[in-house]
Design a protein around this motif. Sequence first.
Motif, PDB file in Angstrom:
ATOM      1  N   LEU A 149      10.289  41.345 -20.619  1.00  0.00           N
ATOM      2  CA  LEU A 149      10.736  43.061 -20.828  1.00  0.00           C
ATOM      3  C   LEU A 149       9.832  42.996 -21.815  1.00  0.00           C
ATOM      4  CD1 LEU A 149      13.321  40.559 -20.020  1.00  0.00           C
ATOM      5  CD2 LEU A 149      14.516  43.037 -19.858  1.00  0.00           C
ATOM      6  N   THR A 150       9.077  44.189 -21.391  1.00  0.00           N
ATOM      7  CA  THR A 150       7.743  44.795 -22.613  1.00  0.00           C
ATOM      8  C   THR A 150       8.225  45.773 -23.522  1.00  0.00           C
ATOM      9  OG1 THR A 150       7.219  46.248 -20.868  1.00  0.00           O
ATOM     10  CG2 THR A 150       6.059  43.874 -21.257  1.00  0.00           C
ATOM     11  N   GLY A 151       9.380  46.481 -23.625  1.00  0.00           N
ATOM     12  CA  GLY A 151      10.082  47.576 -23.901  1.00  0.00           C
ATOM     13  C   GLY A 151       9.158  48.688 -23.921  1.00  0.00           C
ATOM     14  N   ASP A 152       8.965  49.273 -25.235  1.00  0.00           N
ATOM     15  CA  ASP A 152       8.121  50.021 -25.212  1.00  0.00           C
ATOM     16  C   ASP A 152       6.251  50.125 -25.188  1.00  0.00           C
ATOM     17  OD1 ASP A 152       9.214  52.157 -24.420  1.00  0.00           O
ATOM     18  OD2 ASP A 152       9.545  53.417 -25.596  1.00  0.00           O
ATOM     19  N   THR A 153       5.808  48.463 -25.748  1.00  0.00           N
ATOM     20  CA  THR A 153       5.071  47.878 -25.811  1.00  0.00           C
ATOM     21  C   THR A 153       3.770  48.085 -24.454  1.00  0.00           C
ATOM     22  OG1 THR A 153       6.041  46.452 -27.219  1.00  0.00           O
ATOM     23  CG2 THR A 153       3.348  45.420 -26.643  1.00  0.00           C
ATOM     24  N   ILE A 154       4.432  48.219 -23.517  1.00  0.00           N
ATOM     25  CA  ILE A 154       4.005  48.298 -22.202  1.00  0.00           C
ATOM     26  C   ILE A 154       4.725  49.426 -21.597  1.00  0.00           C
ATOM     27  CG2 ILE A 154       2.825  47.061 -19.788  1.00  0.00           C
ATOM     28  CD1 ILE A 154       1.149  46.489 -21.761  1.00  0.00           C
ATOM     29  N   ALA A 174      -3.624  43.078 -31.056  1.00  0.00           N
ATOM     30  CA  ALA A 174      -3.180  41.599 -31.658  1.00  0.00           C
ATOM     31  C   ALA A 174      -2.152  41.706 -30.471  1.00  0.00           C
ATOM     32  CB  ALA A 174      -3.053  41.740 -32.556  1.00  0.00           C
ATOM     33  N   SER A 175      -1.187  42.651 -30.058  1.00  0.00           N
ATOM     34  CA  SER A 175      -0.362  42.126 -29.451  1.00  0.00           C
ATOM     35  C   SER A 175      -0.534  42.142 -27.786  1.00  0.00           C
ATOM     36  CB  SER A 175       1.040  43.333 -29.544  1.00  0.00           C
ATOM     37  OG  SER A 175       1.434  43.001 -30.794  1.00  0.00           O
ATOM     38  N   LEU A 176      -1.551  43.004 -27.182  1.00  0.00           N
ATOM     39  CA  LEU A 176      -1.965  42.968 -26.160  1.00  0.00           C
ATOM     40  C   LEU A 176      -2.529  41.743 -26.178  1.00  0.00           C
ATOM     41  CD1 LEU A 176      -3.597  46.395 -25.138  1.00  0.00           C
ATOM     42  CD2 LEU A 176      -1.280  45.682 -24.583  1.00  0.00           C
ATOM     43  N   ASP A 177      -3.532  41.168 -26.798  1.00  0.00           N
ATOM     44  CA  ASP A 177      -3.759  39.770 -26.358  1.00  0.00           C
ATOM     45  C   ASP A 177      -2.733  38.892 -26.454  1.00  0.00           C
ATOM     46  OD1 ASP A 177      -5.856  40.995 -26.871  1.00  0.00           O
ATOM     47  OD2 ASP A 177      -6.309  40.445 -28.786  1.00  0.00           O
ATOM     48  N   LYS A 178      -1.802  39.173 -27.445  1.00  0.00           N
ATOM     49  CA  LYS A 178      -0.584  37.813 -26.980  1.00  0.00           C
ATOM     50  C   LYS A 178       0.540  37.961 -25.806  1.00  0.00           C
ATOM     51  CE  LYS A 178       2.261  36.867 -30.787  1.00  0.00           C
ATOM     52  NZ  LYS A 178       3.156  37.442 -31.868  1.00  0.00           N
ATOM     53  N   LEU A 179       0.431  39.273 -25.362  1.00  0.00           N
ATOM     54  CA  LEU A 179       1.002  39.003 -23.842  1.00  0.00           C
ATOM     55  C   LEU A 179       0.395  38.781 -22.684  1.00  0.00           C
ATOM     56  CD1 LEU A 179       3.004  42.506 -24.929  1.00  0.00           C
ATOM     57  CD2 LEU A 179       3.836  39.863 -24.466  1.00  0.00           C
ATOM     58  N   GLU A 180      -1.712  39.115 -22.728  1.00  0.00           N
ATOM     59  CA  GLU A 180      -2.356  38.900 -21.779  1.00  0.00           C
ATOM     60  C   GLU A 180      -2.317  37.435 -21.745  1.00  0.00           C
ATOM     61  OE1 GLU A 180      -7.466  39.300 -20.484  1.00  0.00           O
ATOM     62  OE2 GLU A 180      -5.871  39.362 -22.554  1.00  0.00           O
ATOM     63  N   ALA A 200      -2.858  41.797 -15.686  1.00  0.00           N
ATOM     64  CA  ALA A 200      -3.986  42.845 -15.140  1.00  0.00           C
ATOM     65  C   ALA A 200      -3.394  43.890 -15.844  1.00  0.00           C
ATOM     66  CB  ALA A 200      -3.843  43.086 -14.015  1.00  0.00           C
ATOM     67  N   ILE A 201      -2.015  44.372 -16.064  1.00  0.00           N
ATOM     68  CA  ILE A 201      -1.688  45.728 -16.792  1.00  0.00           C
ATOM     69  C   ILE A 201      -2.629  45.449 -18.288  1.00  0.00           C
ATOM     70  CG2 ILE A 201       0.371  47.156 -17.538  1.00  0.00           C
ATOM     71  CD1 ILE A 201       0.051  46.942 -14.652  1.00  0.00           C
ATOM     72  N   VAL A 202      -1.682  44.803 -18.978  1.00  0.00           N
ATOM     73  CA  VAL A 202      -2.599  44.294 -20.723  1.00  0.00           C
ATOM     74  C   VAL A 202      -4.127  44.848 -20.564  1.00  0.00           C
ATOM     75  CG1 VAL A 202      -3.234  42.902 -22.426  1.00  0.00           C
ATOM     76  CG2 VAL A 202      -0.913  42.832 -21.195  1.00  0.00           C
ATOM     77  N   ARG A 203      -4.696  44.168 -19.508  1.00  0.00           N
ATOM     78  CA  ARG A 203      -6.421  44.515 -19.043  1.00  0.00           C
ATOM     79  C   ARG A 203      -6.846  46.201 -19.392  1.00  0.00           C
ATOM     80  NH1 ARG A 203      -7.527  39.386 -15.438  1.00  0.00           N
ATOM     81  NH2 ARG A 203      -7.811  37.915 -17.544  1.00  0.00           N
ATOM     82  N   ALA A 204      -5.684  46.414 -18.246  1.00  0.00           N
ATOM     83  CA  ALA A 204      -6.050  48.683 -18.298  1.00  0.00           C
ATOM     84  C   ALA A 204      -5.682  48.750 -19.564  1.00  0.00           C
ATOM     85  CB  ALA A 204      -5.378  48.734 -17.193  1.00  0.00           C
ATOM     86  N   TYR A 205      -4.536  48.085 -20.270  1.00  0.00           N
ATOM     87  CA  TYR A 205      -4.251  49.425 -21.187  1.00  0.00           C
ATOM     88  C   TYR A 205      -5.525  49.006 -22.508  1.00  0.00           C
ATOM     89  CZ  TYR A 205       0.475  50.568 -20.756  1.00  0.00           C
ATOM     90  OH  TYR A 205       1.700  50.999 -20.577  1.00  0.00           O
ATOM     91  N   ARG A 206      -6.133  47.628 -22.287  1.00  0.00           N
ATOM     92  CA  ARG A 206      -6.725  47.360 -23.808  1.00  0.00           C
ATOM     93  C   ARG A 206      -8.289  48.321 -22.989  1.00  0.00           C
ATOM     94  NH1 ARG A 206      -7.534  42.922 -22.911  1.00  0.00           N
ATOM     95  NH2 ARG A 206      -6.463  41.661 -24.465  1.00  0.00           N
ATOM     96  N   ASP A 207      -8.659  48.233 -22.232  1.00  0.00           N
ATOM     97  CA  ASP A 207      -9.612  48.792 -21.129  1.00  0.00           C
ATOM     98  C   ASP A 207      -9.350  50.732 -21.521  1.00  0.00           C
ATOM     99  OD1 ASP A 207     -10.299  46.883 -20.346  1.00  0.00           O
ATOM    100  OD2 ASP A 207     -10.599  47.493 -18.782  1.00  0.00           O
TER     101      ASP A 207
END
Length: 266
Positions: A149-154, A174-180, A200-207
Motif C-alpha cells: 500500500l503505497t499511499g501517495d508515494t506511488i 531513496a524511498s524509490l530505491d527501498k521500494l524497488e 517496474a513502476i519504481v523504475r519508470a518513476y525514477r526515469d
Amino acid sequence: MTSAPGPLLQRSSALTRFVLAPNPGPMSLDGTNSYVLQAAGNPSAVVVDPGPLDETHLQSLAGAGPVELILVTHRHADHTAGSARLHRLTGAPVRGADPVHCHGGGAPLQDGEVIRAAGLEVRVLATPGHTSDSVCFHLPDDGGDGSVLTGDTILGRGTTMLDFPDGTLGDYLASLDKLEALGAATVLPAHGPVLPSLEAIVRAYRDHRLERLDQIRAALDRLGRDAAVGDVTDAVYADVGHSVRRAAEMSVAAQLNYLRGAAGHD
C-alpha cells in the motif's frame, strides 16, 4: 456529511478490498482509495487511509469488520480527515508516523516495524519524499509476490508531487530505491488503479524524475542558475493546467533544491 447508502467494498488483492471516497479532484484523481485489510476467515479488519470526513464513506469502512486498527500513510487531509471519526465509530486506535495523526492511544509508526493485526503481517516502510511522514505498508503474504500500500508515494496513474519543503527529492529517490527492492509486489495506491510489479513502476518513476532533472538543468542553462521557481515552471511544465500549477511549482522547487544542494557539495 452525507447520508446516502454507502458504496460496496471492491476486491483489490487476495487480502485487501477498498472503498473509493467521494473526493475526486485534480490531485486526488478519482478519489481516495480507503483499504480494508483482512485475512481469510478472520472477522477483524485493518483500515488504511480512512479518507475525508464523509459519514457514508466512514460508515462503509466501519461496517467492514470489527475494525481492529486504523493506519494512515501520511498527513494530507484526503487521507486523514476521517480518521478521528472512524476511531469514534469503531474504537480502533489510529496510527501514523506523525503523532498528530494518532488517536485513541495509537503509537506513532516506526520504520521496519512489523504489525500483526486481523490475522495479517503488515510491515511498515518509512518512505519520505511526497511528505516527510509518508509510509508504505508491505503485505508479504498477499498473493505470490506480496503487495504494498503505497499511499501517495506511488500513484495508480500519473506521478507524485513532492510537497516541498516538507517533502524532498533526495528523500524521494531513496524511498524509490527501498521500494524497488520489494520486487514484483502488487501496487495498491491511494489514488488510481491497482498496478502490477512495484519494481517496474519504481523504475519508470525514477526515469521520469531523472528526465525532469535534465529538463530543469537545461532550463537553468537558458535562464540562469538563479532563475526563479515560477520561471523554471513556465519552461518545464508549460503544458500543465491552472488546477495543478501549484503542485508543479512545488515539484520544481524540490528539484531546484536538490540540484543546488548537489552543486554545493561538488
